[in-house]
Design an enzyme around this catalytic site. Structure first.
Site, PDB file in Angstrom:
ATOM      1  N   LYS A 255      22.200 -11.913  -4.092  1.00  0.00           N
ATOM      2  CA  LYS A 255      22.352 -10.868  -3.083  1.00  0.00           C
ATOM      3  C   LYS A 255      23.090 -11.427  -1.870  1.00  0.00           C
ATOM      4  O   LYS A 255      23.535 -12.576  -1.862  1.00  0.00           O
ATOM      5  CB  LYS A 255      20.980 -10.314  -2.708  1.00  0.00           C
ATOM      6  CG  LYS A 255      20.224  -9.735  -3.924  1.00  0.00           C
ATOM      7  CD  LYS A 255      19.048  -8.904  -3.530  1.00  0.00           C
ATOM      8  CE  LYS A 255      19.487  -7.564  -2.987  1.00  0.00           C
ATOM      9  NZ  LYS A 255      18.366  -6.656  -2.680  1.00  0.00           N
TER      10      LYS A 255
ATOM     11  N   LYS B  42       9.996  -4.287  -5.117  1.00  0.00           N
ATOM     12  CA  LYS B  42       9.280  -3.705  -3.981  1.00  0.00           C
ATOM     13  C   LYS B  42       7.984  -3.078  -4.480  1.00  0.00           C
ATOM     14  O   LYS B  42       7.793  -1.856  -4.471  1.00  0.00           O
ATOM     15  CB  LYS B  42      10.159  -2.687  -3.264  1.00  0.00           C
ATOM     16  CG  LYS B  42      11.400  -3.324  -2.633  1.00  0.00           C
ATOM     17  CD  LYS B  42      12.317  -2.294  -2.015  1.00  0.00           C
ATOM     18  CE  LYS B  42      13.573  -2.946  -1.449  1.00  0.00           C
ATOM     19  NZ  LYS B  42      14.531  -1.967  -0.901  1.00  0.00           N
TER      20      LYS B  42
ATOM     21  N   GLU C 272      25.500  -8.936  -6.154  1.00  0.00           N
ATOM     22  CA  GLU C 272      25.623  -7.801  -5.244  1.00  0.00           C
ATOM     23  C   GLU C 272      26.999  -7.791  -4.581  1.00  0.00           C
ATOM     24  O   GLU C 272      27.513  -8.823  -4.155  1.00  0.00           O
ATOM     25  CB  GLU C 272      24.546  -7.875  -4.171  1.00  0.00           C
ATOM     26  CG  GLU C 272      24.608  -6.764  -3.137  1.00  0.00           C
ATOM     27  CD  GLU C 272      23.564  -6.928  -2.055  1.00  0.00           C
ATOM     28  OE1 GLU C 272      23.948  -7.089  -0.883  1.00  0.00           O
ATOM     29  OE2 GLU C 272      22.364  -6.910  -2.381  1.00  0.00           O
TER      30      GLU C 272
ATOM     31  N   ASP D  23      26.065  -1.976  -3.863  1.00  0.00           N
ATOM     32  CA  ASP D  23      24.988  -1.743  -2.901  1.00  0.00           C
ATOM     33  C   ASP D  23      25.462  -0.978  -1.665  1.00  0.00           C
ATOM     34  O   ASP D  23      26.398  -1.392  -0.976  1.00  0.00           O
ATOM     35  CB  ASP D  23      24.387  -3.084  -2.482  1.00  0.00           C
ATOM     36  CG  ASP D  23      23.114  -2.911  -1.696  1.00  0.00           C
ATOM     37  OD1 ASP D  23      22.205  -2.211  -2.176  1.00  0.00           O
ATOM     38  OD2 ASP D  23      23.014  -3.472  -0.593  1.00  0.00           O
TER      39      ASP D  23
END
Length: 285
Positions: A169, A137, A202, A224
């Site tokens: 993910k 990010k 994930e 997560d």
């Protein structure tokens, strides 16, 4: 992770593109009123407090613009600074100094903000085994600078991009038909393509962690958006089978509590996407 050579190539691309964007066919403000042979000296003035970052990058910018510019460094990257400190002096062609000024300031202001935030997170983690990681990010086009700043602040870099680590993910898992299939397909892909990439998977709940642990080749499990209780349970379940990473909206208020759950890493996009630039100026002396 990417090699030092690749990282340096990223920096060179950032500099060349930023100078193209900012200077174009010439800095006509300077060309109009400052004779080409004029020499000058400027200082990098700190007007804020925190962790300074980007000094080594500034040197690369100045030398890209003009190899004859001389830089005298007074403060090193990663040092704590306060209002009134002078980080460095640059001396040489006045036109060259002004041509490089905005890129140096833009980069250093953002890098210093990221380094400062990272250091504050590291301080909160003191006494635990947990390390702080950045994410993807980042600001498009300057990822190398932002990840460099995280390192300067004492954090560690996650994967640099999509090509240097595999991260399965939720969407990858769902599109692949489930966790077991996603991991199996990934291991087969790595074998067939003769690639040596680490695999992170994930997990959205404890049941998924159980399933991940049934497969081989997983380097780290991304725990997560778990609460504290389930994070502790997840860490206990995983044990020494692979590394653990917590993520999902973790901030200054929750960071230490997640670290106390025993995870190896905490990743936080806030290190790079939620910072306020440090106030710096380049002033003629």
């Amino acid at each position: 992770m990417i090699s030092q050579k690749q990282f340096q190539q990223e920096l060179e691309l950032i500099i060349s593109n930023a100078i193209r964007e900012d200077v174009g066919d010439g800095d006509h403000s300077s060309l109009a009123c400052i004779p080409a042979k004029t020499k000058g000296k400027a200082k990098l003035l700190v007007k804020d407090e925190g962790i300074i970052a980007g000094i080594e990058f500034a040197k690369q910018v100045f030398h890209y613009v003009d190899k004859e510019l001389k830089i005298e460094t007074l403060i090193e990257d990663g040092s704590r600074v306060q209002y009134g400190d002078i980080a460095f002096y640059v001396e040489g062609s006045s036109q060259s100094i002004l041509k490089a000024e905005r890129l140096v300031l833009n980069a250093m202001q953002r890098m210093s903000a990221i380094a400062t935030k990272t250091r504050s997170f590291m301080d909160l983690l003191e006494g635990t085994k947990t390390k702080i990681l950045d994410t993807r990010k980042t600001t498009p086009g300057i990822r190398a600078l932002e990840k460099w700043a995280v390192k300067i602040g004492g954090g560690e870099n996650h994967r640099f991009a999509l090509y240097d680590m595999i991260m399965l993910k939720d969407n990858h898992i769902d599109f692949a038909g489930g966790i077991t299939k996603a991991i199996a397909k990934t291991n087969a892909y790595l074998k067939d393509s003769k690639r040596d990439l680490k695999i992170i998977v994930e997990a959205r709940n404890l049941t998924e962690i159980e399933e991940i642990l049934q497969s081989k080749g997983v380097y780290r499990i991304l725990i997560d958006n778990f609460n504290y209780e389930d994070t502790r349970k997840a860490v206990a379940m995983i044990g020494n089978q692979c590394l653990t990473e917590s993520s999902g909206g973790i901030n200054e208020n929750t960071l230490r509590a997640y670290a106390d759950c025993g995870v190896d890493f905490i990743s936080s996009g806030a290190l790079t996407h939620s910072v306020y630039n440090m106030d710096l100026s380049l002033k003629a002396v």
